[in-house]
Motif scaffolding. Structure first.
Motif, PDB file in Angstrom:
ATOM      1  N   LEU A 143     -80.454 -37.870 -13.164  1.00  0.00           N
ATOM      2  CA  LEU A 143     -80.442 -38.294 -14.565  1.00  0.00           C
ATOM      3  C   LEU A 143     -81.781 -38.174 -15.272  1.00  0.00           C
ATOM      4  O   LEU A 143     -81.858 -38.417 -16.466  1.00  0.00           O
ATOM      5  CB  LEU A 143     -79.953 -39.743 -14.660  1.00  0.00           C
ATOM      6  CG  LEU A 143     -78.577 -40.014 -14.050  1.00  0.00           C
ATOM      7  CD1 LEU A 143     -78.229 -41.481 -14.195  1.00  0.00           C
ATOM      8  CD2 LEU A 143     -77.521 -39.144 -14.696  1.00  0.00           C
ATOM      9  N   ASP A 144     -82.842 -37.839 -14.566  1.00  0.00           N
ATOM     10  CA  ASP A 144     -84.170 -37.731 -15.161  1.00  0.00           C
ATOM     11  C   ASP A 144     -84.539 -39.016 -15.904  1.00  0.00           C
ATOM     12  O   ASP A 144     -84.842 -39.010 -17.104  1.00  0.00           O
ATOM     13  CB  ASP A 144     -84.237 -36.513 -16.093  1.00  0.00           C
ATOM     14  CG  ASP A 144     -85.654 -36.150 -16.458  1.00  0.00           C
ATOM     15  OD1 ASP A 144     -86.569 -36.474 -15.683  1.00  0.00           O
ATOM     16  OD2 ASP A 144     -85.855 -35.553 -17.533  1.00  0.00           O
ATOM     17  N   VAL A 145     -84.490 -40.134 -15.175  1.00  0.00           N
ATOM     18  CA  VAL A 145     -84.784 -41.449 -15.729  1.00  0.00           C
ATOM     19  C   VAL A 145     -85.839 -42.134 -14.869  1.00  0.00           C
ATOM     20  O   VAL A 145     -86.129 -41.703 -13.756  1.00  0.00           O
ATOM     21  CB  VAL A 145     -83.514 -42.340 -15.788  1.00  0.00           C
ATOM     22  CG1 VAL A 145     -82.490 -41.765 -16.738  1.00  0.00           C
ATOM     23  CG2 VAL A 145     -82.909 -42.538 -14.408  1.00  0.00           C
ATOM     24  N   SER A 146     -86.399 -43.215 -15.381  1.00  0.00           N
ATOM     25  CA  SER A 146     -87.284 -44.069 -14.586  1.00  0.00           C
ATOM     26  C   SER A 146     -86.434 -45.169 -13.969  1.00  0.00           C
ATOM     27  O   SER A 146     -85.587 -45.749 -14.643  1.00  0.00           O
ATOM     28  CB  SER A 146     -88.360 -44.690 -15.465  1.00  0.00           C
ATOM     29  OG  SER A 146     -89.200 -43.692 -15.979  1.00  0.00           O
ATOM     30  N   VAL A 147     -86.666 -45.455 -12.693  1.00  0.00           N
ATOM     31  CA  VAL A 147     -85.848 -46.430 -11.969  1.00  0.00           C
ATOM     32  C   VAL A 147     -86.743 -47.261 -11.068  1.00  0.00           C
ATOM     33  O   VAL A 147     -87.672 -46.740 -10.452  1.00  0.00           O
ATOM     34  CB  VAL A 147     -84.792 -45.731 -11.078  1.00  0.00           C
ATOM     35  CG1 VAL A 147     -83.860 -46.763 -10.453  1.00  0.00           C
ATOM     36  CG2 VAL A 147     -84.018 -44.691 -11.819  1.00  0.00           C
ATOM     37  N   ALA A 148     -86.425 -48.561 -10.959  1.00  0.00           N
ATOM     38  CA  ALA A 148     -87.145 -49.431 -10.032  1.00  0.00           C
ATOM     39  C   ALA A 148     -86.289 -50.639  -9.694  1.00  0.00           C
ATOM     40  O   ALA A 148     -85.422 -51.033 -10.478  1.00  0.00           O
ATOM     41  CB  ALA A 148     -88.463 -49.895 -10.644  1.00  0.00           C
ATOM     42  N   ALA A 194     -79.701 -57.369  -5.477  1.00  0.00           N
ATOM     43  CA  ALA A 194     -80.769 -56.537  -6.033  1.00  0.00           C
ATOM     44  C   ALA A 194     -80.577 -56.411  -7.533  1.00  0.00           C
ATOM     45  O   ALA A 194     -79.451 -56.419  -8.034  1.00  0.00           O
ATOM     46  CB  ALA A 194     -80.765 -55.149  -5.398  1.00  0.00           C
ATOM     47  N   GLU A 195     -81.678 -56.305  -8.231  1.00  0.00           N
ATOM     48  CA  GLU A 195     -81.677 -55.946  -9.648  1.00  0.00           C
ATOM     49  C   GLU A 195     -82.365 -54.596  -9.744  1.00  0.00           C
ATOM     50  O   GLU A 195     -83.481 -54.430  -9.276  1.00  0.00           O
ATOM     51  CB  GLU A 195     -82.418 -56.976 -10.482  1.00  0.00           C
ATOM     52  CG  GLU A 195     -81.660 -58.253 -10.680  1.00  0.00           C
ATOM     53  CD  GLU A 195     -82.373 -59.204 -11.623  1.00  0.00           C
ATOM     54  OE1 GLU A 195     -82.959 -58.735 -12.626  1.00  0.00           O
ATOM     55  OE2 GLU A 195     -82.358 -60.405 -11.334  1.00  0.00           O
ATOM     56  N   ILE A 196     -81.660 -53.648 -10.343  1.00  0.00           N
ATOM     57  CA  ILE A 196     -82.184 -52.297 -10.513  1.00  0.00           C
ATOM     58  C   ILE A 196     -82.319 -52.041 -12.003  1.00  0.00           C
ATOM     59  O   ILE A 196     -81.375 -52.249 -12.763  1.00  0.00           O
ATOM     60  CB  ILE A 196     -81.238 -51.258  -9.880  1.00  0.00           C
ATOM     61  CG1 ILE A 196     -81.052 -51.534  -8.382  1.00  0.00           C
ATOM     62  CG2 ILE A 196     -81.761 -49.842 -10.107  1.00  0.00           C
ATOM     63  CD1 ILE A 196     -79.949 -50.725  -7.746  1.00  0.00           C
ATOM     64  N   GLY A 197     -83.490 -51.588 -12.427  1.00  0.00           N
ATOM     65  CA  GLY A 197     -83.734 -51.265 -13.827  1.00  0.00           C
ATOM     66  C   GLY A 197     -83.844 -49.769 -14.010  1.00  0.00           C
ATOM     67  O   GLY A 197     -84.472 -49.075 -13.213  1.00  0.00           O
ATOM     68  N   VAL A 198     -83.220 -49.269 -15.076  1.00  0.00           N
ATOM     69  CA  VAL A 198     -83.256 -47.848 -15.424  1.00  0.00           C
ATOM     70  C   VAL A 198     -83.746 -47.743 -16.866  1.00  0.00           C
ATOM     71  O   VAL A 198     -83.225 -48.425 -17.751  1.00  0.00           O
ATOM     72  CB  VAL A 198     -81.857 -47.207 -15.290  1.00  0.00           C
ATOM     73  CG1 VAL A 198     -81.877 -45.755 -15.763  1.00  0.00           C
ATOM     74  CG2 VAL A 198     -81.345 -47.306 -13.868  1.00  0.00           C
ATOM     75  N   ILE A 213     -80.013 -44.705  -3.526  1.00  0.00           N
ATOM     76  CA  ILE A 213     -79.435 -44.924  -4.860  1.00  0.00           C
ATOM     77  C   ILE A 213     -80.485 -44.654  -5.925  1.00  0.00           C
ATOM     78  O   ILE A 213     -80.231 -43.947  -6.902  1.00  0.00           O
ATOM     79  CB  ILE A 213     -78.877 -46.358  -4.975  1.00  0.00           C
ATOM     80  CG1 ILE A 213     -77.672 -46.539  -4.061  1.00  0.00           C
ATOM     81  CG2 ILE A 213     -78.508 -46.677  -6.424  1.00  0.00           C
ATOM     82  CD1 ILE A 213     -77.184 -47.970  -3.947  1.00  0.00           C
ATOM     83  N   ILE A 214     -81.670 -45.200  -5.730  1.00  0.00           N
ATOM     84  CA  ILE A 214     -82.759 -44.998  -6.688  1.00  0.00           C
ATOM     85  C   ILE A 214     -83.140 -43.526  -6.761  1.00  0.00           C
ATOM     86  O   ILE A 214     -83.339 -42.967  -7.839  1.00  0.00           O
ATOM     87  CB  ILE A 214     -83.955 -45.904  -6.327  1.00  0.00           C
ATOM     88  CG1 ILE A 214     -83.587 -47.369  -6.621  1.00  0.00           C
ATOM     89  CG2 ILE A 214     -85.221 -45.488  -7.062  1.00  0.00           C
ATOM     90  CD1 ILE A 214     -84.585 -48.390  -6.115  1.00  0.00           C
ATOM     91  N   ALA A 215     -83.215 -42.866  -5.620  1.00  0.00           N
ATOM     92  CA  ALA A 215     -83.554 -41.435  -5.595  1.00  0.00           C
ATOM     93  C   ALA A 215     -82.496 -40.609  -6.322  1.00  0.00           C
ATOM     94  O   ALA A 215     -82.827 -39.675  -7.065  1.00  0.00           O
ATOM     95  CB  ALA A 215     -83.706 -40.954  -4.154  1.00  0.00           C
ATOM     96  N   GLU A 216     -81.223 -40.934  -6.127  1.00  0.00           N
ATOM     97  CA  GLU A 216     -80.151 -40.186  -6.796  1.00  0.00           C
ATOM     98  C   GLU A 216     -80.199 -40.383  -8.308  1.00  0.00           C
ATOM     99  O   GLU A 216     -80.014 -39.422  -9.067  1.00  0.00           O
ATOM    100  CB  GLU A 216     -78.793 -40.616  -6.247  1.00  0.00           C
ATOM    101  CG  GLU A 216     -77.647 -39.814  -6.842  1.00  0.00           C
ATOM    102  CD  GLU A 216     -76.292 -40.175  -6.247  1.00  0.00           C
ATOM    103  OE1 GLU A 216     -75.312 -39.566  -6.694  1.00  0.00           O
ATOM    104  OE2 GLU A 216     -76.218 -41.030  -5.359  1.00  0.00           O
ATOM    105  N   LEU A 217     -80.456 -41.596  -8.761  1.00  0.00           N
ATOM    106  CA  LEU A 217     -80.582 -41.844 -10.196  1.00  0.00           C
ATOM    107  C   LEU A 217     -81.715 -41.004 -10.789  1.00  0.00           C
ATOM    108  O   LEU A 217     -81.537 -40.345 -11.821  1.00  0.00           O
ATOM    109  CB  LEU A 217     -80.824 -43.329 -10.473  1.00  0.00           C
ATOM    110  CG  LEU A 217     -79.624 -44.247 -10.318  1.00  0.00           C
ATOM    111  CD1 LEU A 217     -80.071 -45.704 -10.205  1.00  0.00           C
ATOM    112  CD2 LEU A 217     -78.672 -44.071 -11.491  1.00  0.00           C
TER     113      LEU A 217
END
Length: 98
Positions: free
Chosen positions: A36-41, A52-56, A28-32
């Motif tokens: 979308l060319d965003v930072s994700v963690a 889980a909490e995912i931040g974009v 999921i993180i890799a696809e984001l």
């Protein structure tokens, strides 16, 4: 400069360990990042195996670009069958904001 971020609180499906959680979150993180060319963690609930909490985060010259990226990220998370989106909290700021 516009800065936007969104935090997703998700419930993971049939996961029984932290290793299983990583196996669900990693794609999921890799696809984001890729689409979308965003930072994700993963930004919270690291010790829980079914939550889980995912931040974009996004930085752009125009607010429309930031809003579009956050909207697309929310749709991507909501459409994933292996997670249930419990909540999404977003913020949008201009670099001149106090």
């Amino acid at each position: 400069m516009w800065i936007g971020w969104i935090e997703f609180d998700v419930l993971l499906g049939d996961v029984h360990s932290l290793k299983g959680k990583r196996a669900v979150l990693r794609p999921i993180i890799a696809e984001l990042r890729r689409n979308l060319d965003v930072s994700v963690a993963e930004v919270g609930d690291q010790g829980l195996h079914r939550r889980a909490e995912i931040g974009v985060g996004v930085v752009a010259a125009h607010s429309e670009r930031v809003t579009d990226a956050l909207d697309r990220a929310e749709r991507l998370i909501a459409e994933r069958p292996e997670v249930t989106l419990l909540s999404a909290r977003r913020r949008l700021r201009h670099s001149d904001d106090d």
